[in-house]
Design an enzyme around this catalytic site. Structure first.
Site, PDB file in Angstrom:
ATOM      1  CG  ASP A  22      57.990  -9.376  24.576  1.00 14.44           C
ATOM      2  OD1 ASP A  22      58.257  -8.578  23.665  1.00 14.44           O
ATOM      3  OD2 ASP A  22      58.209 -10.597  24.503  1.00 14.44           O
ATOM      4  CE  LYS A  65      55.681  -8.482  19.948  1.00 18.49           C
ATOM      5  NZ  LYS A  65      56.283  -9.813  19.748  1.00 18.49           N
ATOM      6  CG  MET A  68      50.955 -16.749  23.636  1.00 18.24           C
ATOM      7  SD  MET A  68      52.067 -16.282  22.296  1.00 18.24           S
ATOM      8  CE  MET A  68      52.500 -17.902  21.653  1.00 18.24           C
TER       9      MET A  68
END
Length: 338
Positions: free
Chosen positions: A84, A104, A216
């Site tokens: 990631d 991402k 997040m």
């Protein structure tokens, strides 16, 4: 068919199908039917074996917080490591094989996820060891379960999973916040800041003995704070803290309460990856510290979380990989030693 070798078991029988027993050539239609029949009977498709898949938790960012199993996986020189974007560069630097980093970015997560699946499929069909490297723990708001199901259903591959140190616990610790503390918090709620449909989470009503940790969530912190104060009964003086890039040399921490934490995050341009903490436990070790960017003191002794942010402080022996054996200092009689 991809990754397959066609094996002709009887070339003589196949060639014989082009002629009659008297040696005369067959008619075109008969020849076509004969060829198809011979292919069905005499040709075997030998599929090459698929590779293996391991989902690995990279922890919050400090290489010292990798598990030994995680370090073994990413140090495999033959592996395809798919990481990631938020995995720290210090951990990505430990990869010895091929490294691909998924982009991402906010707003294009689904496109990046499809790219990840494509890379995984490519590696698996080539018979490679694929390591899917994810920040924190793969199964704590990391979509690890979705990736296991996707590749199980698409390719029949069962993933091995290596747990990681989740930021929901490690990031508050790195910022000096005990998520449970006698007299301050005996409950812990962990939530994502983004639901699957892109909406904000519905947090439970305020409890003064509960710590709330949000992952997040920094990109929509103001909306979450407004919901907590307006609909969940949170007081505006509820302590709040946001830690950015926890357990890395780039860690920054802002301290405030629900009246100003969103403003502080915007003023200091705090970005993902960041962890948000609400509740009285935020103040348990910070006492009367002023609102704003927090200057954390160096603890006594060695801490693999804190000392990576202060390069001037001496470090314990580093984890190294030698000939496939992970060593801390040296291995004596097969025992991993400090």
């Amino acid at each position: 068919m991809t990754a397959a070798a066609v094996c002709f078991l009887s070339l003589a029988a196949f060639a014989h199908g082009f002629r009659t027993t008297s040696g005369a050539a067959r008619a075109p239609g008969t020849l076509r039917r004969n060829v198809v029949g011979k292919l069905r009977r005499d040709v075997v498709v030998c599929a090459a074996p698929l590779g293996s898949l391991t989902l690995v938790g990279a922890g919050p960012g400090d290489p010292e917080l990798l598990t030994v199993a995680a370090l073994r996986a990413i140090a495999d020189a033959d592996a395809l490591v798919i990481a990631d974007r938020l995995v720290s560069p210090e951990i990505r630097d430990l990869v010895r094989g091929e490294l691909r980093v998924a982009g991402k970015q906010p707003g294009c997560a689904e496109k990046a996820q499809r790219e990840i699946y494509s890379w995984c499929r490519e590696g698996l069909e080539a018979g490679r060891r694929v390591v899917r490297l994810k920040i924190g723990d793969p199964f704590v708001f990391g979509r690890g379960g979705e990736e296991v199901l996707e590749l199980r259903e698409a390719l029949g591959v069962e993933a091995r999973v290596v747990p990681g140190v989740s930021a929901c616990l490690a990031a508050p610790l790195a910022a000096g916040v005990p998520v449970t503390h006698r007299g301050a918090a005996h409950q812990l709620v962990v939530s994502t800041g983004y639901a699957k449909d892109g909406s904000s989470p519905e947090l439970p009503p305020y409890d003064d003995a509960r710590t709330v940790v949000l992952l997040m969530a920094v990109g929509r912190l103001r909306n979450i704070v407004e919901d907590c104060v307006g609909h969940r009964g949170f007081p505006t003086d509820c302590p709040a803290l946001v830690v950015e890039q926890a357990a890395t040399p780039r860690q920054r921490t802002v301290l405030g309460d629900l009246s100003d934490v969103a403003d502080l995050v915007e003023a200091h341009e705090i970005k993902a990856p960041a962890t948000v903490v609400f509740g009285a436990a935020v103040r348990a070790l910070h006492g009367g510290a002023a609102h704003g960017l927090l200057d954390l003191p160096e603890p006594t002794g060695y801490s693999p979380v804190i000392d990576v942010r202060r390069p001037d402080v001496g470090r314990p022996p580093r984890l190294d990989v030698d000939g496939g054996i992970v060593r801390l200092g040296e291995v004596v009689n097969g025992t991993l030693c400090a």
